[in-house]
Design an enzyme around this catalytic site. Structure first.
Site, PDB file in Angstrom:
ATOM      1  CD  GLU A 223      -2.778   1.129  -0.315  1.00 27.27           C
ATOM      2  OE1 GLU A 223      -2.197   1.631  -1.305  1.00 27.27           O
ATOM      3  OE2 GLU A 223      -3.911   0.621  -0.379  1.00 27.27           O
ATOM      4  CG  ASP A 299      -6.700   2.438  -4.433  1.00 24.28           C
ATOM      5  OD1 ASP A 299      -6.431   1.588  -5.322  1.00 24.28           O
ATOM      6  OD2 ASP A 299      -6.089   3.519  -4.330  1.00 24.28           O
TER       7      ASP A 299
END
Ligand code: NAG
Ligand code: NAG
Ligand code: NAG
Length: 500
Positions: A223, A299
């Site tokens: 991430e 995401d």
């Protein structure tokens, strides 16, 4: 050397026992908690469903199972179910028994998917044909916009818990967009911060760390960054992938993580990184959330492409000996390529015309007016300039030599490519994107006649005429020219001799 030989001996001994990758993970004390493959069973005793396909003609679904316990997928069952229509992969089942199935990914923080209601595309069921020891099977061909996900899993690592991930991928199918990932991600489909993911990434992506040379690389998506090591910049030990079939590994435990890769057709894995977590806030300890993604970022960033054949996630940090045995098992599975084309031959070096087969339009041929590809009524009464505009040279595919490109006979050096799923005659701009968008795989015609001309980069899309304009259309997709009515006929063409 002695360590290498003892590992090799250990692997050879292990593979004498009939076992699948997840049997090795179990016996090594780090069991699979998710096991996904459209090509084969990953446990020697597994006879359940591998994946589900949905067909365009009536939305009916069927599950594809292995030919035998622990065996290769029954691709013939898919072929017969999907005959005369198109199919998409709607579920990739979890073989671990934990129910961690992958389904069409919903919209996320970074991106709404391009499909209806912001969902991602599903992969074409026959977009990535291969053979395993001679048996045909299909991988998951992820075009940009395609993605699978499970946000409510069971048994997947959370927090700083240890886990292992491996995947077998097509080492020639990638791009630099975010993110062709398989692994652990946010349950909210939003970026919740550093360390909230631990996924295997493959491609040209840069962001914090990269491997050596110009890629593509196996990296870890933790991430807000793709990582090749513990510090920013290049990890020269993370070598570019050069194999058609690649085994990639990413694994993590408190304070420590590793990358490995190898040729999925032969030999052993090499360790490209093993050491501390990235030296930025948030990665030590990790805050893994336990969702599973395939083909997208945490995401739902959905610009990447790649092909997935099989992969697992484990509970616990797998020992090297286990991964050695898993790699030997993958090699023994015998992955090989198989033709991407079928139906009447559309031969490189020939000059052709393409006649529509829909009842309305059987005097219409694929032609172009300037850069616009369309269909036009064509006969020997046309001028020679008009005849040339409806004639095409078949050349080796600009983006993949297993398929073809169509060069305009009246505009040499310009080719049919899709952009926004509309067809254009354009000159190459030097980009890989152009080359792949100008690459087409002629297959047996969907309506039973001639050929359908499938996009290599988006295999659920085919040459279609709609209101006499040329498109790369998908059956029942989100745009008006994807309309299911007449799809089979509008995407089937009789390939004949060129007019001029
Ligand atoms: C399949 O399902 C979709 C979505 O519900 C629907 O729009 C479409 O009309 C259905 N197609 C057929 C052939 O039933
Ligand atoms: C569609 O194609 C089939 C098979 O070639 C043909 O029998 C049928 O008449 C066509 N229908 C239309 C409306 O084009
Ligand atoms: C052939 O001539 C007809 C009649 O003029 C015209 O409509 C059609 O567009 C021409 N075909 C091509 C490929 O230009």
């Amino acid at each position: 050397m002695s360590r290498f030989s003892s590992l090799l001996t250990l692997c050879l001994v292990a593979t004498l026992v009939a076992a699948g990758p997840c049997d090795f993970y179990s016996s090594g004390g780090t069991p699979c908690v998710a096991a996904h493959s459209t090509t084969r069973a990953l446990y020697s005793a597994y006879t359940g469903s591998l994946y589900q396909v949905v067909r365009g003609s009536d939305n009916a679904t069927t599950n594809v199972t292995p030919l035998s316990a622990g065996g290769v997928a029954n691709a013939a069952a898919q072929d017969s179910f999907c005959a005369g229509t198109t199919c998409l992969i709607s579920i990739i089942y979890d073989q671990s028994g934990r129910g961690n199935h992958l389904t069409q990914a919903p919209p996320g923080g970074a991106a709404a998917g391009p499909n209806v209601n912001g969902y991602d595309y599903l992969a074409a069921a026959d977009g990535a044909p291969v053979t395993l020891n001679g048996h045909k099977a299909y991988g998951v061909f992820v075009s940009p916009g395609t993605g699978y996900r499970n946000d409510a899993t069971s048994g997947i690592a959370t927090g700083d818990e240890p886990e292992g991930i491996y995947a077998v991928l097509d080492g020639t199918h990638y791009n630099g967009a975010c993110c062709f990932d398989y692994g652990n991600a946010e349950v909210s489909a939003h970026d919740t911060g550093n360390g909230h993911m631990e996924a295997l990434y493959f491609g040209l992506g840069t962001g914090y760390g990269t491997g050596s040379g110009s890629g593509p690389w196996i990296l870890a998506d933790m991430e807000n960054g793709l990582y090749a090591g513990s510090t920013a910049g290049v990890n020269d030990a993370d070598l570019p992938v050069t194999w058609r079939f690649v085994t990639g590994i990413v694994k993590g435990e408190p304070g420590n993580w590793a990358i490995k890769a190898g040729n999925a057709q032969s030999g052993a894995l090499s360790t490209y990184y093993s050491g501390p977590r990235p030296d930025l806030a948030g990665y030590n300890p990790m805050s893994k959330e336990g969702a599973i993604i395939l083909g997208i970022g945490g995401d739902n960033s959905d610009g990447a492409q790649g092909t997935f054949y099989e992969g697992v996630m484990t509970s616990g940090y797998p020992p090297d000996e286990t991964e050695c045995a898993v790699q030997a098992d993958i090699v023994a599975a015998g992955y090989a390529t198989t033709p991407l084309v079928s139906g009447p031959a559309v031969s490189v070096g020939s000059a052709v015309s393409l006649r529509a087969t829909t009842a309305c339009c059987t005097t219409r041929y694929l032609a172009h007016t300037g850069t616009e590809v369309n269909t036009q009524v064509t006969s020997t009464a046309n001028t020679s300039a008009e005849l040339l505009s409806a004639s095409w040279n078949v050349v080796t595919g600009l983006g993949n030599s297993a398929c073809v490109s169509f060069e305009s006979r009246d505009t040499p050096g310009s080719y049919i490519r899709h952009s926004g799923f509309e067809l254009y005659v354009n000159a190459p701009d030097g980009s890989t994107l152009f080359e792949t968008d100008a690459t087409w795989c002629p297959v047996a015609g969907i309506n039973g006649a001639g050929n359908s001309i499938r996009s290599w980069s988006y295999p659920s899309h085919y040459f279609r005429h709609y209101n006499a304009i040329g498109y790369a259309a998908s059956n029942g997709g989100p745009t008006v020219f994807d309309a299911p009515a007449l799809f089979n006929n509008d995407t089937t063409w009789i390939v004949g001799a060129a007019w001029a």
